[in-house]
Design a protein around this motif. Structure first.
Motif, PDB file in Angstrom:
ATOM      1  N   GLY A 162      42.463  30.542  -4.006  1.00  0.00           N
ATOM      2  CA  GLY A 162      41.353  30.558  -4.672  1.00  0.00           C
ATOM      3  C   GLY A 162      40.031  30.330  -3.930  1.00  0.00           C
ATOM      4  O   GLY A 162      38.855  31.002  -3.774  1.00  0.00           O
ATOM      5  N   TRP A 163      40.118  29.440  -3.441  1.00  0.00           N
ATOM      6  CA  TRP A 163      39.255  28.928  -2.371  1.00  0.00           C
ATOM      7  C   TRP A 163      38.937  29.970  -1.234  1.00  0.00           C
ATOM      8  O   TRP A 163      37.859  30.486  -0.849  1.00  0.00           O
ATOM      9  N   GLY A 164      40.057  30.063  -0.775  1.00  0.00           N
ATOM     10  CA  GLY A 164      40.099  31.123   0.417  1.00  0.00           C
ATOM     11  C   GLY A 164      39.552  32.637   0.081  1.00  0.00           C
ATOM     12  O   GLY A 164      38.690  33.223   0.887  1.00  0.00           O
ATOM     13  N   ALA A 165      39.896  33.149  -1.092  1.00  0.00           N
ATOM     14  CA  ALA A 165      39.381  34.189  -1.870  1.00  0.00           C
ATOM     15  C   ALA A 165      38.060  34.407  -1.915  1.00  0.00           C
ATOM     16  O   ALA A 165      37.191  35.497  -1.598  1.00  0.00           O
ATOM     17  N   MET A 166      37.485  33.367  -2.289  1.00  0.00           N
ATOM     18  CA  MET A 166      35.969  33.033  -2.534  1.00  0.00           C
ATOM     19  C   MET A 166      35.216  33.184  -1.349  1.00  0.00           C
ATOM     20  O   MET A 166      34.148  34.081  -1.136  1.00  0.00           O
ATOM     21  N   LEU A 167      35.648  32.482  -0.231  1.00  0.00           N
ATOM     22  CA  LEU A 167      35.113  32.359   0.986  1.00  0.00           C
ATOM     23  C   LEU A 167      34.922  33.631   1.683  1.00  0.00           C
ATOM     24  O   LEU A 167      34.347  34.085   2.334  1.00  0.00           O
ATOM     25  N   VAL A 168      36.364  34.509   1.801  1.00  0.00           N
ATOM     26  CA  VAL A 168      36.562  35.789   2.455  1.00  0.00           C
ATOM     27  C   VAL A 168      35.812  36.525   1.754  1.00  0.00           C
ATOM     28  O   VAL A 168      35.304  37.536   2.674  1.00  0.00           O
ATOM     29  N   SER A 169      35.687  36.682   0.428  1.00  0.00           N
ATOM     30  CA  SER A 169      34.935  37.724  -0.159  1.00  0.00           C
ATOM     31  C   SER A 169      33.247  37.592   0.233  1.00  0.00           C
ATOM     32  O   SER A 169      32.625  38.648   0.401  1.00  0.00           O
ATOM     33  N   GLY A 170      32.783  36.266   0.107  1.00  0.00           N
ATOM     34  CA  GLY A 170      31.356  36.007   0.429  1.00  0.00           C
ATOM     35  C   GLY A 170      31.062  36.502   1.935  1.00  0.00           C
ATOM     36  O   GLY A 170      30.270  36.996   2.365  1.00  0.00           O
ATOM     37  N   ALA A 171      32.080  36.245   2.915  1.00  0.00           N
ATOM     38  CA  ALA A 171      31.695  36.607   4.299  1.00  0.00           C
ATOM     39  C   ALA A 171      32.040  38.089   4.508  1.00  0.00           C
ATOM     40  O   ALA A 171      31.114  38.315   5.028  1.00  0.00           O
TER      41      ALA A 171
END
Length: 441
Positions: free
Chosen positions: A404-413
Motif C-alpha cells: 500500500g505504501w509502495g503503491a501510493m509513493l509510486v503513483s505520486g512519483a
C-alpha cells in the motif's frame, strides 16, 4: 492612460503569460467540479425524510463540502501565487513606467475574476456529471434512502460561484500584495533568474505557528472521545498541510540537499543543472510541493482508515479517489506551469550545445527532487496525524500493508514525472533562436 485601467492591465498580462492564466483557470475549474458534486450531495440528502441513511449522506455531504472549501482556498492560493510570480518582470516594468501598487493589485483581482467566471460553467458541468456518478454508485450499493434523487440545481451553482470568487480574490490579493510593494529595481534584478526570490521571515514564522497549532490540535484530539477524534483528524491534517505549504521553499531546499550528492555523482552535467535549478526555484516549487503533499497526506490518512475498517465502504473509497484525484490534478497543473515558463532557459541551453536528451535528463532529475519533497512532506504529515490518533479511532498505521505504501509513493512519483515531461516535447520543438524571445511555451 488606458493601459493602467484594471481591465487593460489584466488583458495585457493574460496575453503576455497565457500559460499562467490557463493554469489558474484549470485550478479553479477543478475546485468548482469537486465543490459542485459535494454540495449537490448535501442538498439532495436534505430534501428527503430523516432516516439513518439520510443522516449519513447529509453528514458526509456537509463534511466533504467543508473540506473541499478548505482545500480550494489552499490550492487556489498556491496556484495564484505562482501565476503572479511568473509575471514578476512584467509587473516590475509596469511599476517602472508609472503603475501604482493598487493598480497591480486590481489587475490581479480582475484577472482572477475573469478566470472564475470562465471556470464556473466548466466546473459546474463536470461537477454535475461527477455528482450523478457518485449517486449511482451509492444507489448500486443500497446506500441511498427511498425517494432521494440527485438535484444539481441553483444552490450548488451559487455556492460554487461564491467559493470560486472568494478563493480567487483572496488568493489573488495575497499573491499580488508582495509583488505590488516590491521596488521595480529589486523585482527586475530577481527576475533575471526566474524563481530566484527567497521566502521571507513572515512566511517562516507563519509556518512555525501553523505547525505548532497542528501539534496542539493533535493533542486535543487525542484527549477527546474516539468519535470526536475521528471527526477532528481532517482539521489536524489540514493544519499540518498549511504549515507545509508555507514551508515549501525550505522543504524543496532540504530535498535538493539530500539528493544533490547522488545527482552530482551519477547524473553528470544534467544532475548538476537539476540541483542548481531546483535550488534557484525553491520558492516557486512550493506551489507544486504543497498540492503533492496534500494528495499524499490525504491518501495516507484515508488508506490507513480503510485498512482498519471491518468492511470496505464505497463512500470512503470514492472520497479518497475524489480528493486524491483533485489534489493530484492541481499538483500536475502547477508543475506544467513551472515547466512552460522555462522555454527561454531550455532554448539558451540548446544554443550553447545541450542536446534534447540532456535537457530531458535535467527535467527527469528535477522531477525526482520535487517528488521527494512533496511525497516526503505529505507522508510525514499523514504519519504525524495517524500515529498518535490512528490507534485511538481503531485504524493503526501498522494495518497498512507494505504494498500500500509502495503503491501510493509510486503513483505520486508517476504523476510528478508525467506532469514534468508532458509539455517537454512541445517545448523542444521550438527553435532555440525563437525560444530565447518567448516568455513561455
Amino acid at each position: 492612460m488606458t493601459l493602467f485601467r484594471p481591465t487593460g492591465l489584466a488583458t495585457a498580462s493574460v496575453k503576455a503569460r497565457h500559460s499562467a492564466f490557463a493554469g489558474a483557470f484549470a485550478a479553479l475549474a477543478f475546485s468548482a467540479t469537486v465543490t459542485t458534486a459535494c454540495v449537490a450531495m448535501a442538498v439532495s440528502a436534505s430534501r428527503v425524510p430523516v432516516s439513518p441513511k439520510q443522516a449519513e449522506l447529509y453528514d458526509v455531504g456537509i463534511a466533504f463540502s467543508n473540506l473541499t472549501v478548505y482545500m480550494a482556498i489552499f490550492v487556489i492560493g498556491q496556484v495564484m501565487s505562482l501565476a503572479v510570480a511568473q509575471r514578476g518582470r512584467e509587473i516590475a516594468l509596469l511599476r517602472a513606467i508609472g503603475a501604482e501598487p493598487k493598480q497591480i493589485r486590481r489587475m490581479v483581482a480582475t484577472e482572477a475574476l475573469w478566470a472564475s467566471a470562465l471556470a464556473l460553467p466548466v466546473g459546474y458541468g463536470l461537477g454535475a456529471l461527477l455528482a450523478h456518478v457518485w449517486f449511482d454508485g451509492m444507489a448500486a450499493q443500497g446506500m441511498v434512502p427511498d425517494g432521494m434523487t440527485m438535484d444539481v440545481g441553483l444552490i450548488p451553482l451559487f455556492t460554487t460561484a461564491g467559493v470560486l470568487v472568494v478563493c480567487s480574490q483572496l488568493g489573488g490579493k495575497i499573491a499580488a500584495w508582495r509583488a505590488s510593494r516590491t521596488r521595480p529595481s529589486a523585482a527586475l534584478a530577481r527576475s533575471a533568474v526566474p524563481g530566484s526570490d527567497r521566502a521571507g521571515r513572515i512566511r517562516a514564522v507563519a509556518s512555525l505557528l501553523f505547525l505548532g497549532a497542528a501539534a496542539v490540535l493533535s493533542v486535543v484530539a487525542g484527549a477527546s472521545s474516539a468519535k470526536d477524534a475521528a471527526s477532528e483528524i481532517p482539521i489536524v491534517l489540514l493544519a499540518y498541510l498549511i504549515a507545509i505549504g508555507l514551508a515549501g521553499p525550505w522543504i524543496g531546499r532540504v530535498a535538493t540537499a539530500v539528493v544533490a550528492p547522488l545527482l552530482r555523482r551519477y547524473g553528470g552535467v544534467a544532475g548538476e543543472l537539476a540541483v542548481l535549478g531546483a535550488r534557484a526555484r525553491s520558492r516557486r516549487l512550493a506551489a507544486a510541493i504543497a498540492p503533492i503533499a496534500m494528495m499524499t497526506a490525504f491518501a495516507v490518512a484515508q488508506f490507513v482508515m480503510l485498512a482498519g475498517a471491518e468492511e470496505m465502504d464505497w463512500m470512503a473509497v470514492f472520497g479518497t479517489l475524489l480528493y486524491a484525484g483533485f489534489t493530484g490534478v492541481v499538483a500536475a497543473n502547477a508543475l506544467v506551469m513551472l515547466i512552460l515558463e522555462r522555454v527561454r532557459e531550455f532554448a539558451l541551453l540548446r544554443m550553447v550545445g545541450a542536446e534534447k536528451r540532456q535537457i530531458t535528463a535535467v527535467v527527469v532529475a528535477e522531477s525526482g527532487i520535487t517528488a521527494l519533497a512533496g511525497l516526503g512532506a505529505g507522508a510525514l504529515a499523514g504519519l504525524a496525524v495517524l500515529v498518535p490518533l490512528g490507534q485511538k479511532v481503531g485504524t493503526p498505521v501498522s494495518g497498512v500493508p507494505v504494498w500500500g505504501w509502495g503503491a501510493m509513493l509510486v503513483s505520486g512519483a508517476g504523476i510528478v514525472l508525467a506532469a514534468y515531461c508532458a509539455p517537454l516535447a512541445r517545448m523542444l520543438c521550438v527553435r532555440p533562436v525563437d525560444g530565447v524571445t518567448r516568455h513561455s511555451a
